[in-house]
Design an enzyme around this catalytic site. Structure first.
Site, PDB file in Angstrom:
ATOM      1  N   LYS A   1       0.585  -1.271   0.322  1.00  0.00           N
ATOM      2  CA  LYS A   1       0.522  -0.332  -0.095  1.00  0.00           C
ATOM      3  C   LYS A   1       1.042   1.533  -0.434  1.00  0.00           C
ATOM      4  O   LYS A   1       0.111   2.067  -0.432  1.00  0.00           O
ATOM      5  CB  LYS A   1      -1.033  -0.001   1.192  1.00  0.00           C
ATOM      6  CG  LYS A   1      -2.174  -0.813   0.851  1.00  0.00           C
ATOM      7  CD  LYS A   1      -3.007  -0.378   1.155  1.00  0.00           C
ATOM      8  CE  LYS A   1      -4.264  -1.594   1.109  1.00  0.00           C
ATOM      9  NZ  LYS A   1      -6.264  -1.187   2.051  1.00  0.00           N
TER      10      LYS A   1
ATOM     11  N   ASP B   1      -7.874   0.474   8.109  1.00  0.00           N
ATOM     12  CA  ASP B   1      -7.934  -0.790   8.936  1.00  0.00           C
ATOM     13  C   ASP B   1      -6.003  -0.908   9.221  1.00  0.00           C
ATOM     14  O   ASP B   1      -6.144  -1.752  10.179  1.00  0.00           O
ATOM     15  CB  ASP B   1      -7.606  -2.324   7.878  1.00  0.00           C
ATOM     16  CG  ASP B   1      -9.682  -2.432   8.514  1.00  0.00           C
ATOM     17  OD1 ASP B   1      -9.841  -2.543   9.208  1.00  0.00           O
ATOM     18  OD2 ASP B   1     -10.417  -2.404   7.915  1.00  0.00           O
TER      19      ASP B   1
END
Length: 410
Positions: free
Chosen positions: A85, A134
Protein backbone atom coordinates in the site's frame (compact mmCIF):
# COMPACT_ATOMS: atom_id res chain seq x y z
CA UNK A 1 -2.69 -34.88 -5.21
CA UNK A 2 -2.09 -32.55 -2.27
CA UNK A 3 0.11 -33.08 0.78
CA UNK A 4 -1.07 -30.10 2.82
CA UNK A 5 -2.33 -29.85 6.41
CA UNK A 6 -6.07 -29.25 6.93
CA UNK A 7 -6.81 -25.67 5.97
CA UNK A 8 -10.59 -25.53 6.17
CA UNK A 9 -13.29 -25.62 3.52
CA UNK A 10 -13.27 -22.97 0.80
CA UNK A 11 -16.37 -21.63 -0.92
CA UNK A 12 -16.15 -21.08 -4.69
CA UNK A 13 -18.24 -19.16 -7.20
CA UNK A 14 -17.13 -19.27 -10.83
CA UNK A 15 -18.04 -16.02 -12.53
CA UNK A 16 -20.53 -16.52 -15.41
CA UNK A 17 -19.75 -13.00 -16.68
CA UNK A 18 -16.02 -13.60 -17.08
CA UNK A 19 -15.01 -13.16 -20.71
CA UNK A 20 -11.47 -14.10 -21.68
CA UNK A 21 -12.13 -13.04 -25.27
CA UNK A 22 -13.17 -9.50 -24.38
CA UNK A 23 -10.40 -7.02 -25.21
CA UNK A 24 -9.19 -4.51 -22.68
CA UNK A 25 -11.03 -1.57 -24.14
CA UNK A 26 -11.51 2.17 -23.65
CA UNK A 27 -13.83 1.75 -20.66
CA UNK A 28 -11.21 -0.27 -18.80
CA UNK A 29 -8.35 2.03 -19.85
CA UNK A 30 -10.27 4.97 -18.43
CA UNK A 31 -9.80 3.29 -15.04
CA UNK A 32 -6.33 1.70 -15.35
CA UNK A 33 -3.93 1.78 -18.27
CA UNK A 34 -0.33 1.05 -19.15
CA UNK A 35 0.04 4.69 -20.20
CA UNK A 36 -0.93 5.87 -16.71
CA UNK A 37 1.24 3.12 -15.25
CA UNK A 38 4.26 4.67 -16.97
CA UNK A 39 3.59 7.94 -15.15
CA UNK A 40 3.31 6.11 -11.83
CA UNK A 41 6.45 4.09 -12.49
CA UNK A 42 8.46 7.17 -13.45
CA UNK A 43 7.39 8.96 -10.28
CA UNK A 44 7.58 6.12 -7.74
CA UNK A 45 10.77 4.74 -9.26
CA UNK A 46 12.49 8.05 -8.45
CA UNK A 47 11.53 8.02 -4.76
CA UNK A 48 14.40 7.48 -2.29
CA UNK A 49 14.48 3.87 -1.21
CA UNK A 50 12.58 2.52 -4.20
CA UNK A 51 13.60 -0.99 -5.21
CA UNK A 52 11.59 -3.86 -6.67
CA UNK A 53 10.48 -6.31 -4.01
CA UNK A 54 11.49 -9.95 -4.52
CA UNK A 55 9.48 -12.60 -6.35
CA UNK A 56 10.11 -15.81 -4.43
CA UNK A 57 9.67 -19.34 -5.79
CA UNK A 58 7.95 -21.56 -3.22
CA UNK A 59 9.03 -24.94 -4.53
CA UNK A 60 8.26 -26.90 -1.38
CA UNK A 61 4.71 -25.56 -1.11
CA UNK A 62 4.13 -26.14 -4.83
CA UNK A 63 5.10 -29.80 -4.42
CA UNK A 64 2.90 -30.12 -1.34
CA UNK A 65 0.01 -28.56 -3.27
CA UNK A 66 0.57 -30.92 -6.20
CA UNK A 67 1.28 -28.21 -8.76
CA UNK A 68 4.32 -27.11 -10.77
CA UNK A 69 5.11 -23.59 -9.47
CA UNK A 70 4.11 -21.03 -6.86
CA UNK A 71 5.57 -17.53 -7.20
CA UNK A 72 5.13 -15.25 -4.19
CA UNK A 73 5.59 -11.49 -4.64
CA UNK A 74 6.95 -10.53 -1.21
CA UNK A 75 5.90 -6.98 -0.27
CA UNK A 76 7.08 -7.18 3.33
CA UNK A 77 9.97 -4.75 2.73
CA UNK A 78 8.25 -2.11 0.56
CA UNK A 79 9.59 1.34 1.56
CA UNK A 80 9.92 0.07 5.16
CA UNK A 81 6.14 0.30 5.47
CA UNK A 82 5.93 -3.50 5.13
CA UNK A 83 3.06 -3.34 2.64
CA UNK A 84 2.29 -2.83 -1.04
CA UNK A 85 0.00 0.00 0.00
CA UNK A 86 3.04 2.27 0.15
CA UNK A 87 2.66 2.42 -3.64
CA UNK A 88 -0.93 3.64 -3.60
CA UNK A 89 -1.85 6.06 -0.83
CA UNK A 90 1.36 8.09 -0.93
CA UNK A 91 1.23 8.32 -4.73
CA UNK A 92 -2.36 9.56 -4.57
CA UNK A 93 -1.40 12.17 -1.96
CA UNK A 94 1.35 13.42 -4.27
CA UNK A 95 -1.00 13.61 -7.26
CA UNK A 96 -3.58 15.49 -5.19
CA UNK A 97 -1.08 18.03 -3.87
CA UNK A 98 0.36 18.65 -7.34
CA UNK A 99 -3.13 19.38 -8.65
CA UNK A 100 -3.92 21.68 -5.72
CA UNK A 101 -0.67 23.64 -6.05
CA UNK A 102 -1.08 24.00 -9.82
CA UNK A 103 -4.60 25.32 -9.30
CA UNK A 104 -3.17 28.06 -7.08
CA UNK A 105 0.02 28.66 -9.07
CA UNK A 106 -1.13 28.29 -12.69
CA UNK A 107 1.32 27.52 -15.45
CA UNK A 108 4.13 26.37 -13.15
CA UNK A 109 5.22 22.69 -13.29
CA UNK A 110 5.27 21.10 -9.84
CA UNK A 111 7.42 18.08 -9.02
CA UNK A 112 7.63 15.74 -6.07
CA UNK A 113 11.00 17.28 -5.20
CA UNK A 114 9.39 20.73 -5.07
CA UNK A 115 7.00 19.42 -2.43
CA UNK A 116 9.62 17.50 -0.48
CA UNK A 117 11.85 20.58 -0.10
CA UNK A 118 8.87 22.75 0.83
CA UNK A 119 8.89 25.04 -2.21
CA UNK A 120 5.11 25.36 -2.00
CA UNK A 121 4.76 24.85 1.74
CA UNK A 122 2.48 27.89 2.08
CA UNK A 123 -0.04 26.00 -0.03
CA UNK A 124 0.45 22.42 1.16
CA UNK A 125 0.42 23.28 4.87
CA UNK A 126 -3.12 24.53 4.43
CA UNK A 127 -4.25 21.19 2.97
CA UNK A 128 -5.33 18.20 5.07
CA UNK A 129 -5.78 14.72 3.64
CA UNK A 130 -7.87 12.07 5.34
CA UNK A 131 -8.96 8.46 4.88
CA UNK A 132 -10.36 5.42 6.64
CA UNK A 133 -8.14 2.40 7.09
CA UNK A 134 -7.58 -0.89 8.86
CA UNK A 135 -3.90 0.05 8.99
CA UNK A 136 -1.83 -0.21 5.82
CA UNK A 137 -3.53 2.29 3.52
CA UNK A 138 -3.68 4.85 6.32
CA UNK A 139 -0.01 4.39 7.03
CA UNK A 140 0.78 5.04 3.37
CA UNK A 141 -1.39 8.18 3.28
CA UNK A 142 0.19 9.45 6.51
CA UNK A 143 3.68 8.78 5.17
CA UNK A 144 2.87 10.60 1.94
CA UNK A 145 1.43 13.56 3.86
CA UNK A 146 4.56 13.80 6.00
CA UNK A 147 6.95 13.52 3.03
CA UNK A 148 5.08 15.95 0.77
CA UNK A 149 4.15 18.47 3.45
CA UNK A 150 0.44 18.51 4.27
CA UNK A 151 -1.76 17.72 7.26
CA UNK A 152 -3.32 14.31 7.82
CA UNK A 153 -6.23 12.81 9.81
CA UNK A 154 -6.77 9.04 9.69
CA UNK A 155 -9.91 7.18 10.77
CA UNK A 156 -9.67 3.60 12.03
CA UNK A 157 -12.39 1.11 13.01
CA UNK A 158 -12.88 0.23 16.65
CA UNK A 159 -11.08 -3.12 16.43
CA UNK A 160 -7.94 -1.79 14.71
CA UNK A 161 -4.90 -2.83 16.75
CA UNK A 162 -2.95 -0.38 18.88
CA UNK A 163 0.21 -1.31 17.02
CA UNK A 164 -1.28 -0.23 13.70
CA UNK A 165 -2.59 2.99 15.24
CA UNK A 166 0.84 3.82 16.62
CA UNK A 167 2.47 3.10 13.26
CA UNK A 168 0.19 5.67 11.62
CA UNK A 169 0.81 8.20 14.39
CA UNK A 170 4.58 7.83 13.89
CA UNK A 171 4.13 9.86 10.68
CA UNK A 172 2.61 12.80 12.58
CA UNK A 173 -0.96 11.98 11.57
CA UNK A 174 -3.90 12.46 13.90
CA UNK A 175 -5.85 9.23 14.37
CA UNK A 176 -9.58 9.06 15.11
CA UNK A 177 -10.94 5.72 16.32
CA UNK A 178 -14.55 5.12 15.19
CA UNK A 179 -17.02 3.00 17.16
CA UNK A 180 -17.81 0.61 14.32
CA UNK A 181 -16.29 -1.32 11.44
CA UNK A 182 -14.25 -0.23 8.41
CA UNK A 183 -17.30 0.89 6.43
CA UNK A 184 -18.43 3.04 9.37
CA UNK A 185 -14.98 4.62 9.42
CA UNK A 186 -15.24 5.34 5.66
CA UNK A 187 -18.53 7.15 6.18
CA UNK A 188 -17.25 9.13 9.17
CA UNK A 189 -14.09 10.19 7.35
CA UNK A 190 -16.16 11.40 4.38
CA UNK A 191 -18.64 13.28 6.57
CA UNK A 192 -15.92 15.02 8.58
CA UNK A 193 -14.04 15.87 5.40
CA UNK A 194 -17.09 17.68 4.06
CA UNK A 195 -17.48 19.58 7.32
CA UNK A 196 -13.82 20.56 7.71
CA UNK A 197 -12.73 20.94 4.08
CA UNK A 198 -10.38 17.97 4.04
CA UNK A 199 -9.43 15.90 0.99
CA UNK A 200 -10.35 12.22 1.16
CA UNK A 201 -7.60 9.93 -0.17
CA UNK A 202 -9.40 6.60 -0.18
CA UNK A 203 -8.67 3.29 -1.89
CA UNK A 204 -12.39 2.68 -2.31
CA UNK A 205 -14.54 4.50 -4.86
CA UNK A 206 -18.22 5.36 -4.79
CA UNK A 207 -20.64 7.51 -6.75
CA UNK A 208 -19.14 10.98 -7.13
CA UNK A 209 -15.70 9.90 -5.87
CA UNK A 210 -13.52 8.25 -8.49
CA UNK A 211 -10.34 10.18 -9.38
CA UNK A 212 -8.24 9.62 -6.26
CA UNK A 213 -9.05 5.88 -5.91
CA UNK A 214 -7.99 5.55 -9.55
CA UNK A 215 -4.59 7.04 -8.65
CA UNK A 216 -4.30 4.65 -5.70
CA UNK A 217 -4.98 1.63 -7.89
CA UNK A 218 -2.63 2.85 -10.59
CA UNK A 219 0.17 3.05 -8.04
CA UNK A 220 -0.38 -0.62 -7.23
CA UNK A 221 0.35 -1.58 -10.84
CA UNK A 222 4.03 -0.80 -10.22
CA UNK A 223 4.11 -3.99 -8.14
CA UNK A 224 2.37 -5.97 -10.88
CA UNK A 225 4.80 -4.86 -13.56
CA UNK A 226 7.71 -5.76 -11.29
CA UNK A 227 6.29 -9.27 -10.97
CA UNK A 228 5.87 -9.60 -14.73
CA UNK A 229 9.50 -8.62 -15.29
CA UNK A 230 10.71 -11.02 -12.58
CA UNK A 231 8.99 -14.13 -13.94
CA UNK A 232 11.24 -16.59 -15.80
CA UNK A 233 11.42 -15.56 -19.45
CA UNK A 234 9.92 -18.80 -20.73
CA UNK A 235 7.16 -19.15 -18.14
CA UNK A 236 3.87 -17.45 -17.35
CA UNK A 237 1.42 -18.25 -14.59
CA UNK A 238 -1.66 -20.29 -15.45
CA UNK A 239 -3.46 -18.87 -12.39
CA UNK A 240 -3.31 -15.77 -10.19
CA UNK A 241 -4.83 -15.74 -6.70
CA UNK A 242 -5.25 -12.27 -5.12
CA UNK A 243 -6.92 -11.17 -1.88
CA UNK A 244 -9.97 -8.96 -2.13
CA UNK A 245 -10.77 -6.18 0.38
CA UNK A 246 -12.77 -3.46 -1.39
CA UNK A 247 -11.35 -4.74 -4.68
CA UNK A 248 -8.64 -2.16 -5.39
CA UNK A 249 -5.75 -4.65 -5.24
CA UNK A 250 -7.30 -7.44 -7.32
CA UNK A 251 -8.59 -4.91 -9.86
CA UNK A 252 -5.11 -3.38 -10.24
CA UNK A 253 -3.56 -6.82 -10.76
CA UNK A 254 -6.35 -8.05 -13.03
CA UNK A 255 -6.47 -4.88 -15.13
CA UNK A 256 -2.72 -4.68 -15.63
CA UNK A 257 -2.42 -8.35 -16.62
CA UNK A 258 -5.51 -8.12 -18.83
CA UNK A 259 -4.13 -5.16 -20.77
CA UNK A 260 -0.60 -6.62 -20.89
CA UNK A 261 -1.44 -10.21 -21.89
CA UNK A 262 -4.96 -10.06 -23.36
CA UNK A 263 -6.41 -13.49 -24.09
CA UNK A 264 -3.26 -15.13 -22.75
CA UNK A 265 -3.83 -13.77 -19.26
CA UNK A 266 -4.01 -16.31 -16.40
CA UNK A 267 -7.14 -17.57 -14.71
CA UNK A 268 -7.87 -14.93 -12.10
CA UNK A 269 -9.17 -15.89 -8.64
CA UNK A 270 -10.23 -13.33 -6.00
CA UNK A 271 -9.90 -14.51 -2.38
CA UNK A 272 -11.81 -13.16 0.64
CA UNK A 273 -12.55 -14.21 4.23
CA UNK A 274 -15.84 -16.06 4.72
CA UNK A 275 -17.02 -13.20 6.97
CA UNK A 276 -16.14 -10.33 4.59
CA UNK A 277 -17.27 -11.39 1.13
CA UNK A 278 -18.53 -8.30 -0.70
CA UNK A 279 -16.79 -9.26 -3.95
CA UNK A 280 -18.12 -12.82 -3.81
CA UNK A 281 -21.64 -11.54 -3.17
CA UNK A 282 -21.29 -9.01 -5.97
CA UNK A 283 -20.31 -11.80 -8.36
CA UNK A 284 -23.24 -13.97 -7.27
CA UNK A 285 -25.70 -11.10 -7.76
CA UNK A 286 -24.08 -9.56 -10.83
CA UNK A 287 -23.89 -6.09 -9.25
CA UNK A 288 -22.11 -4.41 -6.31
CA UNK A 289 -23.55 -6.09 -3.22
CA UNK A 290 -22.59 -5.73 0.46
CA UNK A 291 -21.10 -8.64 2.35
CA UNK A 292 -23.48 -11.02 4.09
CA UNK A 293 -20.88 -11.65 6.79
CA UNK A 294 -20.35 -9.77 10.05
CA UNK A 295 -16.85 -8.61 8.95
CA UNK A 296 -15.35 -10.27 12.03
CA UNK A 297 -12.14 -11.68 10.59
CA UNK A 298 -8.55 -11.66 11.78
CA UNK A 299 -7.64 -10.72 8.19
CA UNK A 300 -8.25 -7.12 9.23
CA UNK A 301 -7.12 -5.55 5.98
CA UNK A 302 -9.83 -7.50 4.16
CA UNK A 303 -12.67 -6.73 6.60
CA UNK A 304 -14.59 -4.69 4.04
CA UNK A 305 -18.33 -4.84 3.58
CA UNK A 306 -18.79 -2.82 0.38
CA UNK A 307 -17.08 -3.06 -2.99
CA UNK A 308 -15.29 -0.19 -4.75
CA UNK A 309 -17.25 0.70 -7.88
CA UNK A 310 -14.14 1.29 -9.98
CA UNK A 311 -12.71 -2.05 -8.91
CA UNK A 312 -15.94 -3.84 -9.72
CA UNK A 313 -15.96 -2.35 -13.22
CA UNK A 314 -12.71 -4.29 -13.86
CA UNK A 315 -13.49 -7.46 -11.91
CA UNK A 316 -17.03 -7.95 -13.19
CA UNK A 317 -15.69 -9.45 -16.42
CA UNK A 318 -12.00 -9.77 -15.69
CA UNK A 319 -12.15 -12.09 -12.66
CA UNK A 320 -12.84 -15.76 -13.38
CA UNK A 321 -13.57 -16.99 -9.87
CA UNK A 322 -14.38 -15.75 -6.38
CA UNK A 323 -13.24 -17.82 -3.41
CA UNK A 324 -13.80 -17.36 0.33
CA UNK A 325 -11.74 -19.03 3.05
CA UNK A 326 -11.81 -19.44 6.85
CA UNK A 327 -9.50 -17.44 9.10
CA UNK A 328 -7.67 -20.61 10.14
CA UNK A 329 -6.36 -20.97 6.60
CA UNK A 330 -4.57 -17.63 6.82
CA UNK A 331 -2.98 -18.51 10.16
CA UNK A 332 -1.83 -21.91 8.88
CA UNK A 333 -0.31 -20.26 5.81
CA UNK A 334 1.52 -17.67 7.91
CA UNK A 335 3.06 -20.53 9.89
CA UNK A 336 4.01 -22.53 6.80
CA UNK A 337 5.89 -19.51 5.45
CA UNK A 338 7.54 -18.79 8.82
CA UNK A 339 8.70 -22.39 9.09
CA UNK A 340 10.29 -22.31 5.64
CA UNK A 341 8.05 -25.18 4.53
CA UNK A 342 8.32 -23.86 0.99
CA UNK A 343 11.94 -24.97 0.80
CA UNK A 344 13.65 -21.61 1.06
CA UNK A 345 14.31 -18.88 3.58
CA UNK A 346 11.51 -18.19 6.07
CA UNK A 347 9.05 -15.50 5.00
CA UNK A 348 7.12 -13.13 7.25
CA UNK A 349 3.63 -12.79 5.81
CA UNK A 350 0.86 -10.83 7.52
CA UNK A 351 -2.59 -12.24 8.12
CA UNK A 352 -4.20 -10.28 5.27
CA UNK A 353 -1.19 -10.46 2.99
CA UNK A 354 -1.12 -14.27 2.77
CA UNK A 355 -4.82 -14.62 1.91
CA UNK A 356 -4.23 -15.23 -1.80
CA UNK A 357 -1.73 -17.99 -1.04
CA UNK A 358 -4.05 -19.39 1.63
CA UNK A 359 -6.85 -19.49 -0.94
CA UNK A 360 -4.64 -21.43 -3.34
CA UNK A 361 -3.64 -23.93 -0.67
CA UNK A 362 -7.25 -24.34 0.49
CA UNK A 363 -8.37 -24.92 -3.08
CA UNK A 364 -5.54 -27.39 -3.79
CA UNK A 365 -6.44 -29.44 -0.68
CA UNK A 366 -10.15 -29.65 -1.58
CA UNK A 367 -10.70 -32.07 -4.48
CA UNK A 368 -13.89 -30.46 -5.81
CA UNK A 369 -12.51 -26.92 -5.68
CA UNK A 370 -9.22 -28.07 -7.16
CA UNK A 371 -10.99 -29.65 -10.12
CA UNK A 372 -13.27 -26.63 -10.65
CA UNK A 373 -10.27 -24.28 -10.79
CA UNK A 374 -8.22 -26.50 -13.08
CA UNK A 375 -5.32 -26.83 -10.64
CA UNK A 376 -3.60 -29.59 -12.59
CA UNK A 377 -0.08 -30.87 -11.82
CA UNK A 378 1.34 -28.46 -14.41
CA UNK A 379 -0.37 -25.37 -12.88
CA UNK A 380 1.86 -22.37 -12.25
CA UNK A 381 0.41 -19.86 -9.79
CA UNK A 382 1.32 -16.25 -9.00
CA UNK A 383 0.27 -14.82 -5.63
CA UNK A 384 0.92 -11.46 -4.01
CA UNK A 385 2.16 -11.46 -0.42
CA UNK A 386 0.87 -7.96 0.06
CA UNK A 387 2.11 -7.33 3.60
CA UNK A 388 4.59 -8.44 6.21
CA UNK A 389 4.23 -8.02 9.96
CA UNK A 390 2.48 -4.65 9.95
CA UNK A 391 1.72 -5.22 13.63
CA UNK A 392 4.50 -7.36 15.16
CA UNK A 393 2.45 -8.15 18.28
CA UNK A 394 -0.48 -9.46 16.25
CA UNK A 395 1.93 -11.46 14.10
CA UNK A 396 3.55 -13.06 17.16
CA UNK A 397 0.16 -13.92 18.65
CA UNK A 398 -0.77 -15.83 15.48
CA UNK A 399 2.53 -17.45 14.55
CA UNK A 400 4.03 -17.91 18.01
CA UNK A 401 7.31 -16.18 17.13
CA UNK A 402 8.39 -12.59 16.67
CA UNK A 403 8.97 -11.56 13.04
CA UNK A 404 12.65 -10.81 13.72
CA UNK A 405 13.07 -14.31 15.15
CA UNK A 406 11.48 -15.82 12.05
CA UNK A 407 13.84 -13.95 9.73
CA UNK A 408 16.80 -14.67 12.00
CA UNK A 409 16.01 -18.36 12.14
CA UNK A 410 15.60 -18.36 15.92
Amino acid sequence: MSDLPPLGTPRLFSNPRADTDQPYGPAERAILSRAAFQDAMTEIGAWPGYAPTPLRSLGGLARAAGIDRIWYKDESSRFNLHSFKALGGAYAVLRLLVREVQARVPGVPVTALDLVVGRYAKVTRGITVTTATDGNHGRSVAWGAQVFGCGCVIYIPGNCSQGRQQAIESFDARVVRVAGNYDDAVRQAAADAREHGRHVVSDTSYTGYMDIPRDVMQGYTVMVEEAISQLPASERPTHVFVQGGVGALPAAVCGHLWESWGRQRPRFVVVEPHAADCLYQSAVNGRPTPSKGDLETLMAGLACGEVSLLAWAILERGADDFLTIPDDAAVATMRLLAEGRHGGRPIVGGESGVAGLAGLLCAAADPATRASLGLAPDARVLVFGSEGATDPEVYESLVGRKPDAVLGGA
